[in-house]
Design a protein around this motif. Sequence first.
Motif, PDB file in Angstrom:
ATOM      1  N   GLY A 228       0.780  -1.230   0.000  1.00  0.00           N
ATOM      2  CA  GLY A 228       0.000   0.000   0.000  1.00  0.00           C
ATOM      3  C   GLY A 228       0.807   1.272   0.000  1.00  0.00           C
ATOM      4  O   GLY A 228       0.271   2.350  -0.310  1.00  0.00           O
ATOM      5  N   ASN A 229       2.101   1.190   0.336  1.00  0.00           N
ATOM      6  CA  ASN A 229       2.949   2.386   0.405  1.00  0.00           C
ATOM      7  C   ASN A 229       4.396   1.997   0.137  1.00  0.00           C
ATOM      8  O   ASN A 229       5.235   2.033   1.032  1.00  0.00           O
ATOM      9  CB  ASN A 229       2.829   3.047   1.784  1.00  0.00           C
ATOM     10  CG  ASN A 229       3.361   4.459   1.807  1.00  0.00           C
ATOM     11  OD1 ASN A 229       2.619   5.425   1.727  1.00  0.00           O
ATOM     12  ND2 ASN A 229       4.680   4.607   1.910  1.00  0.00           N
TER      13      ASN A 229
ATOM     14  N   ARG B 205       8.444  11.701  -5.824  1.00  0.00           N
ATOM     15  CA  ARG B 205       7.035  11.419  -5.578  1.00  0.00           C
ATOM     16  C   ARG B 205       6.889  10.120  -4.807  1.00  0.00           C
ATOM     17  O   ARG B 205       7.509   9.112  -5.152  1.00  0.00           O
ATOM     18  CB  ARG B 205       6.269  11.336  -6.905  1.00  0.00           C
ATOM     19  CG  ARG B 205       6.214  12.655  -7.665  1.00  0.00           C
ATOM     20  CD  ARG B 205       5.552  12.483  -9.024  1.00  0.00           C
ATOM     21  NE  ARG B 205       5.513  13.733  -9.765  1.00  0.00           N
ATOM     22  CZ  ARG B 205       4.461  14.557  -9.791  1.00  0.00           C
ATOM     23  NH1 ARG B 205       3.368  14.226  -9.112  1.00  0.00           N
ATOM     24  NH2 ARG B 205       4.498  15.675 -10.476  1.00  0.00           N
ATOM     25  N   HIS B 206       6.095  10.170  -3.773  1.00  0.00           N
ATOM     26  CA  HIS B 206       5.765   9.001  -2.971  1.00  0.00           C
ATOM     27  C   HIS B 206       4.249   8.939  -2.829  1.00  0.00           C
ATOM     28  O   HIS B 206       3.564   9.946  -3.106  1.00  0.00           O
ATOM     29  CB  HIS B 206       6.441   9.089  -1.598  1.00  0.00           C
ATOM     30  CG  HIS B 206       7.937   9.084  -1.683  1.00  0.00           C
ATOM     31  ND1 HIS B 206       8.672   7.925  -1.732  1.00  0.00           N
ATOM     32  CD2 HIS B 206       8.840  10.099  -1.757  1.00  0.00           C
ATOM     33  CE1 HIS B 206       9.968   8.218  -1.819  1.00  0.00           C
ATOM     34  NE2 HIS B 206      10.089   9.534  -1.840  1.00  0.00           N
ATOM     35  N   PRO B 207       3.704   7.789  -2.437  1.00  0.00           N
ATOM     36  CA  PRO B 207       2.248   7.698  -2.338  1.00  0.00           C
ATOM     37  C   PRO B 207       1.650   8.827  -1.485  1.00  0.00           C
ATOM     38  O   PRO B 207       1.973   8.964  -0.310  1.00  0.00           O
ATOM     39  CB  PRO B 207       2.032   6.332  -1.683  1.00  0.00           C
ATOM     40  CG  PRO B 207       3.205   5.526  -2.124  1.00  0.00           C
ATOM     41  CD  PRO B 207       4.352   6.505  -2.125  1.00  0.00           C
ATOM     42  N   GLY B 208       0.850   9.661  -2.104  1.00  0.00           N
ATOM     43  CA  GLY B 208       0.126  10.689  -1.380  1.00  0.00           C
ATOM     44  C   GLY B 208       0.864  11.985  -1.131  1.00  0.00           C
ATOM     45  O   GLY B 208       0.267  12.932  -0.616  1.00  0.00           O
TER      46      GLY B 208
ATOM     47  N   ARG C 192       8.443   7.601   8.811  1.00  0.00           N
ATOM     48  CA  ARG C 192       7.385   6.694   8.319  1.00  0.00           C
ATOM     49  C   ARG C 192       7.599   5.308   8.917  1.00  0.00           C
ATOM     50  O   ARG C 192       7.600   4.297   8.214  1.00  0.00           O
ATOM     51  CB  ARG C 192       7.351   6.615   6.788  1.00  0.00           C
ATOM     52  CG  ARG C 192       7.491   7.916   6.072  1.00  0.00           C
ATOM     53  CD  ARG C 192       6.324   8.880   6.324  1.00  0.00           C
ATOM     54  NE  ARG C 192       6.872  10.228   6.469  1.00  0.00           N
ATOM     55  CZ  ARG C 192       7.284  11.003   5.467  1.00  0.00           C
ATOM     56  NH1 ARG C 192       7.173  10.585   4.229  1.00  0.00           N
ATOM     57  NH2 ARG C 192       7.785  12.196   5.699  1.00  0.00           N
TER      58      ARG C 192
ATOM     59  N   ARG D 210      -1.721   8.240   5.516  1.00  0.00           N
ATOM     60  CA  ARG D 210      -1.774   7.031   4.695  1.00  0.00           C
ATOM     61  C   ARG D 210      -1.276   5.804   5.466  1.00  0.00           C
ATOM     62  O   ARG D 210      -1.921   4.745   5.473  1.00  0.00           O
ATOM     63  CB  ARG D 210      -0.960   7.231   3.421  1.00  0.00           C
ATOM     64  CG  ARG D 210      -1.057   6.061   2.463  1.00  0.00           C
ATOM     65  CD  ARG D 210      -0.213   6.275   1.222  1.00  0.00           C
ATOM     66  NE  ARG D 210      -0.439   5.224   0.247  1.00  0.00           N
ATOM     67  CZ  ARG D 210      -1.341   5.271  -0.706  1.00  0.00           C
ATOM     68  NH1 ARG D 210      -2.136   6.324  -0.837  1.00  0.00           N
ATOM     69  NH2 ARG D 210      -1.479   4.271  -1.567  1.00  0.00           N
TER      70      ARG D 210
END
Length: 355
Positions: free
Chosen positions: A132-133, A218-221, A304, A340
């Motif tokens: 998901g990430n 760019r990363h998720p979200g 994260r 996220r």
Amino acid sequence: MPEQTVSRRGVAWFAGVEATGVVEVVDVRAQPERLAEPGWWAVVGDFEGTVRAWRFADVAAAEPVVAGVWTGPSAASWSSSIDRAGYVHAVGQVRAHIQEGDVYQANLCRVLSAPLPGEPDARALGALLGAGNPAPYAGGVQVPGEVWVVTASPELYLRVDGGVVTSGPIKGTAATPEQMTDKDRAENVMITDLVRNDLQRVCAPGTVEVTTLLGEERHPGLVHLVSTVQGVLTDDVADAPDLWARLLDATYPPGSVSGAPKSSALDIIAALETAPRGPYCGAVGWIEVGADGDVRAELAVGIRTFWWADDVLRFGTGAGITWGSDPEGEWAETELKAARLVGLASGVAAESMSD
């Protein structure tokens, strides 16, 4: 003698490699020379200063993970070490320190926590986050009773390979590239300079260079500004039995999650934050020493990152504060960074952690 683990249980996974069979655990600050011995080590460092390394007996290419069952805490059960009003007030206090000339920038963080009884399966959460990430420095370490960390870090703290040391500080976060501000760019340049100065303490004169400045990733979200700094280790550092003590003394904790000047920023952080960061904003990754003594390593900044202990799952989030900071905007940035991943751990697509 190194501290002996109670069993050979444990798993660590990074960069396409999975390791099992814990042999020993070493306090890296107290016994750095142990990491000059051949082997593969998983490393977890707390922001507050303790850095430990676990040597694993069996290391192989990671097989595709069949995700185990992950049952995380409910989205409603998370609480923050600093609520919205407290965080906004603390941003104002950092700005007052900047006005007084005590510091140019300080990273202000809060720790989210939720009850989660019984030691969970770190690999299961790692597989969930990987799907998901995805993150360039994703991985984790679980040794029951000793360490439990799962990271989806996008940030390189230190890479060592062929006598070259590289760092990739992140400063500047927005939902889209168009939302990046002059404050974000100025903050990145400031911290890049701090990292350059840190590396000059262990690198040969004239070899430290900024190879990328204000690169967009760019990363998720979200989108980050990322710079890259590298240098050639001096021979006396590269060949030293206490190589890792010297590297940590020069660079730890990472500049991007402390501030500038680093010593002043750390004092402000200690006064304003209400919970220890632990592995969050510390270091997570691996070190491999070949039979010939050759050292390769890749340590991420522990952002994260989830960690579990004492029946509580934790996740840290924060923002870099400068004179140009808008307090409500900085709170929103901490929300963006957490939403996220905390949502994934709680079984929802994304979850705002506002209090």
